[in-house]
Design an enzyme around this catalytic site. Structure first.
Site, PDB file in Angstrom:
ATOM      1  N   HIS A   5       2.575  -6.305  -6.389  1.00 49.31           N
ATOM      2  CA  HIS A   5       2.319  -5.997  -4.975  1.00 49.31           C
ATOM      3  C   HIS A   5       3.619  -5.719  -4.216  1.00 49.31           C
ATOM      4  CE1 HIS A   5      -0.998  -5.596  -2.318  1.00 49.31           C
ATOM      5  NE2 HIS A   5      -0.926  -6.750  -1.681  1.00 49.31           N
ATOM      6  N   ASN A  16      -0.474  -8.448   4.909  1.00 51.36           N
ATOM      7  CA  ASN A  16      -1.601  -8.096   5.778  1.00 51.36           C
ATOM      8  C   ASN A  16      -1.226  -7.946   7.246  1.00 51.36           C
ATOM      9  OD1 ASN A  16      -1.165 -10.786   6.246  1.00 51.36           O
ATOM     10  ND2 ASN A  16      -3.295 -11.434   5.965  1.00 51.36           N
ATOM     11  N   ASP A  62       2.069  -0.219  -3.718  1.00 50.70           N
ATOM     12  CA  ASP A  62       1.438  -0.280  -5.035  1.00 50.70           C
ATOM     13  C   ASP A  62       0.077   0.403  -4.987  1.00 50.70           C
ATOM     14  OD1 ASP A  62       0.961  -2.678  -3.326  1.00 50.70           O
ATOM     15  OD2 ASP A  62      -0.543  -3.121  -4.837  1.00 50.70           O
ATOM     16  N   ASN A 107      -4.431  -4.204   2.060  1.00 49.98           N
ATOM     17  CA  ASN A 107      -4.239  -4.856   3.353  1.00 49.98           C
ATOM     18  C   ASN A 107      -3.002  -4.372   4.107  1.00 49.98           C
ATOM     19  OD1 ASN A 107      -6.558  -6.464   3.279  1.00 49.98           O
ATOM     20  ND2 ASN A 107      -5.526  -8.076   2.107  1.00 49.98           N
TER      21      ASN A 107
END
Length: 232
Positions: free
Chosen positions: A19, A66, A91, A112
């Protein structure tokens, strides 16, 4: 001016997560082009400089994934930048590991970070989608995304980060197609099997010569006289 944003989560525990490949990318760009130093700004870490004559700001939001849009929106408002001046590295589950695609605008597909950026900045920013592959099972997605890259992934990840850093001038100049092409070519060269050297050609050896036979020596005068005497 271009705002280059890498998406990720802050802290050492997330540093090698799939991520966090957006963070990794802007780190590689900063190192390759001598940008920095990194400073705390806009609820994130920022580094300024020039790439190919274009002024850029690199940003790693420290608000967690997020809430990435809060940091990006603050920086964009400060420099009076539109979404079209923003490039986001993130990603991408739907691309094979090592594949890169670029597009402007679109949805967030459950990501997110992109969802937050869209809420704070609008959707028309540029996205550099960096493939991390899909685990094949929806139930395994979270563990895959928040899992670290495997050691074996370094064989394609390190060259990919270097290729994107090398191709960054094309990206900031607005030539997204060249950026993608240059990265793809670099990765092709990395993955191409090394050519085996041509076998060494040996010099032909001459055929062995037959052993020379000595010609019989001519009879001596004494031998000839003896032969005549014996034969009468």
């Amino acid at each position: 001016m271009k705002l280059l944003i890498g998406l990720g989560n802050p802290g050492a525990r997330y540093a090698r997560n799939r991520h966090n490949v957006g963070f990794m990318t802007v780190d590689a760009i900063a190192e390759r082009h001598g940008l920095g130093p990194w400073r705390r700004r806009f609820q994130g870490e920022a580094a300024e400089g020039r790439i190919g004559g274009e002024k850029v700001l690199l940003l790693k939001p420290q608000t967690y994934m997020n809430e990435s849009g809060r940091a990006a929106g603050e920086a964009a408002r400060f420099f009076k930048l539109s979404p079209a001046d923003m490039v986001v590295f993130h990603d991408e589950l739907d691309l094979a590991p090592g594949k890169v695609k670029v597009k402007q605008g679109g949805g967030h597909a459950g990501h997110n970070g992109l969802k937050s950026l869209t809420a704070h900045c609008g959707a028309e920013f540029w996205r550099v989608r960096i493939g991390i592959g899909h685990p094949g099972d929806k139930a395994k997605v979270t563990a895959h995304v928040l899992g670290d890259f495997a050691k074996a992934d370094a064989e394609w990840l390190d060259p990919l980060l270097a290729a994107m850093a090398d191709a960054a001038p094309a990206l900031v100049s607005g030539n997204e197609a060249k950026f993608v092409s240059d990265v793809a070519q670099a990765m092709h060269d990395v993955r191409a099997p090394a050519k085996e050297p041509a076998p060494k050609r040996e010099k032909p050896q001459p055929a062995p010569r037959a052993p020379e036979q000595e010609a019989p020596s001519a009879p001596t005068a004494l031998g000839e006289k003896l032969r005549r005497w014996l034969t009468g």
